[in-house]
Design a protein around this motif. Structure first.
Motif, PDB file in Angstrom:
ATOM      1  N   SER A 137       1.378   7.884 -15.319  1.00 57.45           N
ATOM      2  CA  SER A 137       1.170   6.443 -15.374  1.00 57.45           C
ATOM      3  C   SER A 137       2.294   5.711 -14.643  1.00 57.45           C
ATOM      4  CB  SER A 137       1.099   6.007 -16.837  1.00 57.45           C
ATOM      5  OG  SER A 137       1.129   4.622 -16.942  1.00 57.45           O
ATOM      6  N   THR A 138       3.546   6.126 -14.923  1.00 62.67           N
ATOM      7  CA  THR A 138       4.703   5.503 -14.256  1.00 62.67           C
ATOM      8  C   THR A 138       4.625   5.721 -12.747  1.00 62.67           C
ATOM      9  OG1 THR A 138       5.939   6.088 -16.221  1.00 62.67           O
ATOM     10  CG2 THR A 138       7.213   5.318 -14.347  1.00 62.67           C
ATOM     11  N   LEU A 139       4.256   6.965 -12.340  1.00 62.48           N
ATOM     12  CA  LEU A 139       4.159   7.266 -10.906  1.00 62.48           C
ATOM     13  C   LEU A 139       3.072   6.426 -10.244  1.00 62.48           C
ATOM     14  CD1 LEU A 139       4.717  11.109 -10.939  1.00 62.48           C
ATOM     15  CD2 LEU A 139       6.008   9.469  -9.583  1.00 62.48           C
ATOM     16  N   ALA A 140       1.934   6.261 -10.936  1.00 60.90           N
ATOM     17  CA  ALA A 140       0.840   5.450 -10.380  1.00 60.90           C
ATOM     18  C   ALA A 140       1.323   4.031 -10.145  1.00 60.90           C
ATOM     19  CB  ALA A 140      -0.358   5.463 -11.330  1.00 60.90           C
ATOM     20  N   ARG A 141       2.040   3.475 -11.153  1.00 54.24           N
ATOM     21  CA  ARG A 141       2.557   2.108 -11.021  1.00 54.24           C
ATOM     22  C   ARG A 141       3.529   2.016  -9.844  1.00 54.24           C
ATOM     23  NH1 ARG A 141       6.879   0.535 -15.127  1.00 54.24           N
ATOM     24  NH2 ARG A 141       7.979   1.737 -13.570  1.00 54.24           N
ATOM     25  N   ASN A 142       4.455   2.998  -9.739  1.00 55.29           N
ATOM     26  CA  ASN A 142       5.455   2.957  -8.673  1.00 55.29           C
ATOM     27  C   ASN A 142       4.815   3.073  -7.296  1.00 55.29           C
ATOM     28  OD1 ASN A 142       7.291   2.755 -10.667  1.00 55.29           O
ATOM     29  ND2 ASN A 142       8.158   4.801 -10.449  1.00 55.29           N
ATOM     30  N   TRP A 143       3.761   3.927  -7.177  1.00 55.27           N
ATOM     31  CA  TRP A 143       3.101   4.061  -5.883  1.00 55.27           C
ATOM     32  C   TRP A 143       2.348   2.791  -5.513  1.00 55.27           C
ATOM     33  CZ3 TRP A 143       3.510   7.291  -1.867  1.00 55.27           C
ATOM     34  CH2 TRP A 143       4.232   8.476  -2.073  1.00 55.27           C
ATOM     35  N   CYS A 144       1.809   2.081  -6.524  1.00 50.79           N
ATOM     36  CA  CYS A 144       1.150   0.792  -6.252  1.00 50.79           C
ATOM     37  C   CYS A 144       2.166  -0.183  -5.676  1.00 50.79           C
ATOM     38  CB  CYS A 144       0.569   0.196  -7.538  1.00 50.79           C
ATOM     39  SG  CYS A 144      -0.955   0.955  -8.056  1.00 50.79           S
ATOM     40  N   ILE A 145       3.337  -0.262  -6.321  1.00 49.25           N
ATOM     41  CA  ILE A 145       4.381  -1.196  -5.860  1.00 49.25           C
ATOM     42  C   ILE A 145       4.840  -0.799  -4.462  1.00 49.25           C
ATOM     43  CG2 ILE A 145       6.715  -2.030  -6.309  1.00 49.25           C
ATOM     44  CD1 ILE A 145       6.106  -1.579  -9.331  1.00 49.25           C
ATOM     45  N   ALA A 146       5.077   0.522  -4.257  1.00 48.60           N
ATOM     46  CA  ALA A 146       5.544   1.006  -2.957  1.00 48.60           C
ATOM     47  C   ALA A 146       4.534   0.659  -1.862  1.00 48.60           C
ATOM     48  CB  ALA A 146       5.774   2.510  -3.012  1.00 48.60           C
ATOM     49  N   THR A 147       3.237   0.859  -2.163  1.00 47.38           N
ATOM     50  CA  THR A 147       2.187   0.561  -1.182  1.00 47.38           C
ATOM     51  C   THR A 147       2.206  -0.917  -0.807  1.00 47.38           C
ATOM     52  OG1 THR A 147       0.862   2.248  -2.244  1.00 47.38           O
ATOM     53  CG2 THR A 147      -0.265   0.818  -0.710  1.00 47.38           C
ATOM     54  N   ALA A 148       2.331  -1.781  -1.829  1.00 46.68           N
ATOM     55  CA  ALA A 148       2.332  -3.220  -1.571  1.00 46.68           C
ATOM     56  C   ALA A 148       3.536  -3.602  -0.714  1.00 46.68           C
ATOM     57  CB  ALA A 148       2.349  -3.978  -2.896  1.00 46.68           C
ATOM     58  N   VAL A 149       4.707  -3.028  -1.030  1.00 37.87           N
ATOM     59  CA  VAL A 149       5.931  -3.362  -0.281  1.00 37.87           C
ATOM     60  C   VAL A 149       5.807  -2.899   1.163  1.00 37.87           C
ATOM     61  CG1 VAL A 149       8.390  -2.840  -0.064  1.00 37.87           C
ATOM     62  CG2 VAL A 149       7.437  -3.406  -2.295  1.00 37.87           C
ATOM     63  N   VAL A 150       5.361  -1.643   1.361  1.00 36.72           N
ATOM     64  CA  VAL A 150       5.217  -1.101   2.721  1.00 36.72           C
ATOM     65  C   VAL A 150       4.202  -1.925   3.512  1.00 36.72           C
ATOM     66  CG1 VAL A 150       4.374   0.874   4.043  1.00 36.72           C
ATOM     67  CG2 VAL A 150       5.934   1.238   2.133  1.00 36.72           C
ATOM     68  N   ALA A 151       3.088  -2.283   2.856  1.00 37.78           N
ATOM     69  CA  ALA A 151       2.050  -3.061   3.542  1.00 37.78           C
ATOM     70  C   ALA A 151       2.587  -4.422   3.977  1.00 37.78           C
ATOM     71  CB  ALA A 151       0.845  -3.243   2.630  1.00 37.78           C
ATOM     72  N   LEU A 152       3.384  -5.040   3.084  1.00 36.87           N
ATOM     73  CA  LEU A 152       3.960  -6.348   3.393  1.00 36.87           C
ATOM     74  C   LEU A 152       4.900  -6.253   4.591  1.00 36.87           C
ATOM     75  CD1 LEU A 152       3.153  -8.696   1.537  1.00 36.87           C
ATOM     76  CD2 LEU A 152       5.501  -8.731   0.731  1.00 36.87           C
ATOM     77  N   ILE A 153       5.791  -5.232   4.574  1.00 34.91           N
ATOM     78  CA  ILE A 153       6.754  -5.052   5.663  1.00 34.91           C
ATOM     79  C   ILE A 153       6.000  -4.784   6.967  1.00 34.91           C
ATOM     80  CG2 ILE A 153       8.568  -3.539   6.560  1.00 34.91           C
ATOM     81  CD1 ILE A 153       9.455  -3.151   3.622  1.00 34.91           C
ATOM     82  N   LEU A 154       5.016  -3.878   6.920  1.00 33.18           N
ATOM     83  CA  LEU A 154       4.249  -3.545   8.121  1.00 33.18           C
ATOM     84  C   LEU A 154       3.550  -4.779   8.675  1.00 33.18           C
ATOM     85  CD1 LEU A 154       2.563  -0.062   7.527  1.00 33.18           C
ATOM     86  CD2 LEU A 154       4.134  -0.728   9.347  1.00 33.18           C
ATOM     87  N   ASN A 155       3.027  -5.603   7.744  1.00 30.88           N
ATOM     88  CA  ASN A 155       2.312  -6.792   8.187  1.00 30.88           C
ATOM     89  C   ASN A 155       3.221  -7.768   8.904  1.00 30.88           C
ATOM     90  OD1 ASN A 155      -0.464  -7.793   7.909  1.00 30.88           O
ATOM     91  ND2 ASN A 155      -0.341  -6.553   6.064  1.00 30.88           N
ATOM     92  N   PHE A 156       4.417  -7.972   8.343  1.00 28.67           N
ATOM     93  CA  PHE A 156       5.352  -8.892   8.977  1.00 28.67           C
ATOM     94  C   PHE A 156       5.807  -8.339  10.320  1.00 28.67           C
ATOM     95  CE2 PHE A 156       5.633 -11.024   4.939  1.00 28.67           C
ATOM     96  CZ  PHE A 156       5.879 -12.331   5.324  1.00 28.67           C
ATOM     97  N   TRP A 157       5.990  -7.000  10.377  1.00 30.06           N
ATOM     98  CA  TRP A 157       6.514  -6.378  11.585  1.00 30.06           C
ATOM     99  C   TRP A 157       5.451  -6.333  12.683  1.00 30.06           C
ATOM    100  CZ3 TRP A 157       5.904  -0.901  13.176  1.00 30.06           C
ATOM    101  CH2 TRP A 157       6.673  -0.608  14.302  1.00 30.06           C
ATOM    102  N   LEU A 158       4.261  -5.862  12.322  1.00 28.24           N
ATOM    103  CA  LEU A 158       3.214  -5.657  13.328  1.00 28.24           C
ATOM    104  C   LEU A 158       2.643  -6.960  13.837  1.00 28.24           C
ATOM    105  CD1 LEU A 158       1.207  -2.716  11.778  1.00 28.24           C
ATOM    106  CD2 LEU A 158       2.489  -2.675  13.904  1.00 28.24           C
ATOM    107  N   THR A 159       2.319  -7.838  12.921  1.00 25.91           N
ATOM    108  CA  THR A 159       1.672  -9.082  13.331  1.00 25.91           C
ATOM    109  C   THR A 159       2.573 -10.242  12.969  1.00 25.91           C
ATOM    110  OG1 THR A 159       0.555  -9.275  11.235  1.00 25.91           O
ATOM    111  CG2 THR A 159      -0.605  -8.082  12.936  1.00 25.91           C
ATOM    112  N   GLY A 160       3.823 -10.117  13.372  1.00 28.31           N
ATOM    113  CA  GLY A 160       4.834 -11.075  12.919  1.00 28.31           C
ATOM    114  C   GLY A 160       4.667 -12.468  13.479  1.00 28.31           C
ATOM    115  N   HIS A 161       3.502 -13.026  13.222  1.00 30.63           N
ATOM    116  CA  HIS A 161       3.247 -14.371  13.720  1.00 30.63           C
ATOM    117  C   HIS A 161       3.227 -15.383  12.594  1.00 30.63           C
ATOM    118  CE1 HIS A 161       2.279 -12.533  17.508  1.00 30.63           C
ATOM    119  NE2 HIS A 161       1.402 -11.754  16.908  1.00 30.63           N
TER     120      HIS A 161
END
Lengths: 175, 136
Positions: A137-161
């Protein structure tokens, strides 16, 4: 005289009310333990008015199990398994968040790991592995947070408009 | 007055995640209704698609919701077919969860068979692969 069903699903008794009270005190029987009085129906111990005052609350009472060794009559064995009918503990699966993370926050592989851990929570609970379920359960929660953080960073980096868009696309806004 | 503050607090931090998610979804749908994701650039782009050119299972979700909010079902089906097919079930599940939360209850996610979760995972992965192999 009372008959009770132990954690091992076997029937014990008949025993006196005194003995049932002792088993409750020792945590070998709880509000969810199934009990029959004389020729009555099998009911959870918590529903018997004569024992009701021994339980602080049906939901907060820890899953206990039957009886002691060295009694003159057959007694249910000590066991780490929860008592019959005891509710399973609630372990969050974060399933909805995992799926949202997979769909909304690419890259998908990260969100998929979260879903895999979500599934493991219920698989492990089915097997009675409560600790393992809590870890998944803890791992599932952490992977959800990690996915959201990575997606946010990628979004700002890739389409940084996001910020330059405000000035660059201003005439684009209201039609 | 303090009652309103309490209600706002309960909404923001209370144990009613589905209610919060529902209000968020309504707001997002309104934004998507007003702005077409193909015309405005402030919507998030899919990193997988930008990097590799492959569509992920969630690609087209925003365009599909925009099309659906304007009543264009066929266009929505083209943007993200799986989302549109399962959306009635998502809506039903959402309604059930909101009804439970209003009564102070919640879904017992632990009662969902593990096999069902594995099935969701397999459907998502298969869909992600198939939509790249079959040209729409």
């Amino acid at each position: 005289m009372y008959r009770i069903v132990g954690a091992d699903q076997k029937e014990y008794g008949p025993v006196s009310a005194e003995q049932v009270r002792e088993w409750i005190a020792q945590g070998r029987a709880n509000a969810q333990t199934i009990v029959k009085f004389e020729e009555g129906a099998w009911k959870p111990l918590g529903t018997y008015p004569e024992f009701a005052n021994l339980f602080p609350s049906a939901s907060t009472f820890p899953p206990g199990v039957p009886p002691p060794i060295g009694q003159p009559y057959a007694t249910p064995p000590l066991s780490s398994a929860p008592a019959y009918g005891a509710p399973r503990p609630y372990v969050p699966t974060y399933l909805v968040w995992s799926i949202l993370a997979t769909l909304c926050c690419c890259p998908p592989p990260l969100g998929i790991v979260a879903i895999i851990y979500s599934a493991q929570v219920n698989s492990k609970l089915d097997r009675g592995d409560i600790e393992g379920a809590q870890r998944a359960s803890t791992l599932a929660r952490n992977w959800c947070i990690a996915t959201a953080v990575v997606a946010l960073i990628l979004n700002f980096w890739l389409t940084g408009h996001y910020f330059s868009w405000i000035t660059a696309n201003m005439p684009n806004l209201p039609h | 007055m303090p009652q309103i503050v309490e209600q706002i607090e309960e909404f923001a931090f209370g144990r009613k995640p589905a209610t919060r998610l529902f209000v968020g979804a309504l707001f997002a749908t309104w934004i998507l209704y007003c702005f077409n994701p193909t015309e405005y650039r402030f919507f998030p782009q899919c990193p997988l698609y930008t990097l590799t050119g492959w569509q992920c299972p969630g690609c087209g979700t925003l365009r599909a919701i925009h099309a659906l909010s304007h009543g264009q079902l066929q266009a929505a089906l083209r943007f993200n077919p799986l989302l549109i097919i399962v959306s009635p079930f998502i809506a039903l599940g959402f309604a059930r969860e909101l009804w439970l939360e209003a009564r102070g209850e919640r879904t017992n996610w632990n009662a969902i068979p593990a096999a069902a979760i594995w099935a969701i995972l397999i459907v998502l992965i298969t869909y992600g692969i198939l939509r790249n192999l079959i040209p729409a």
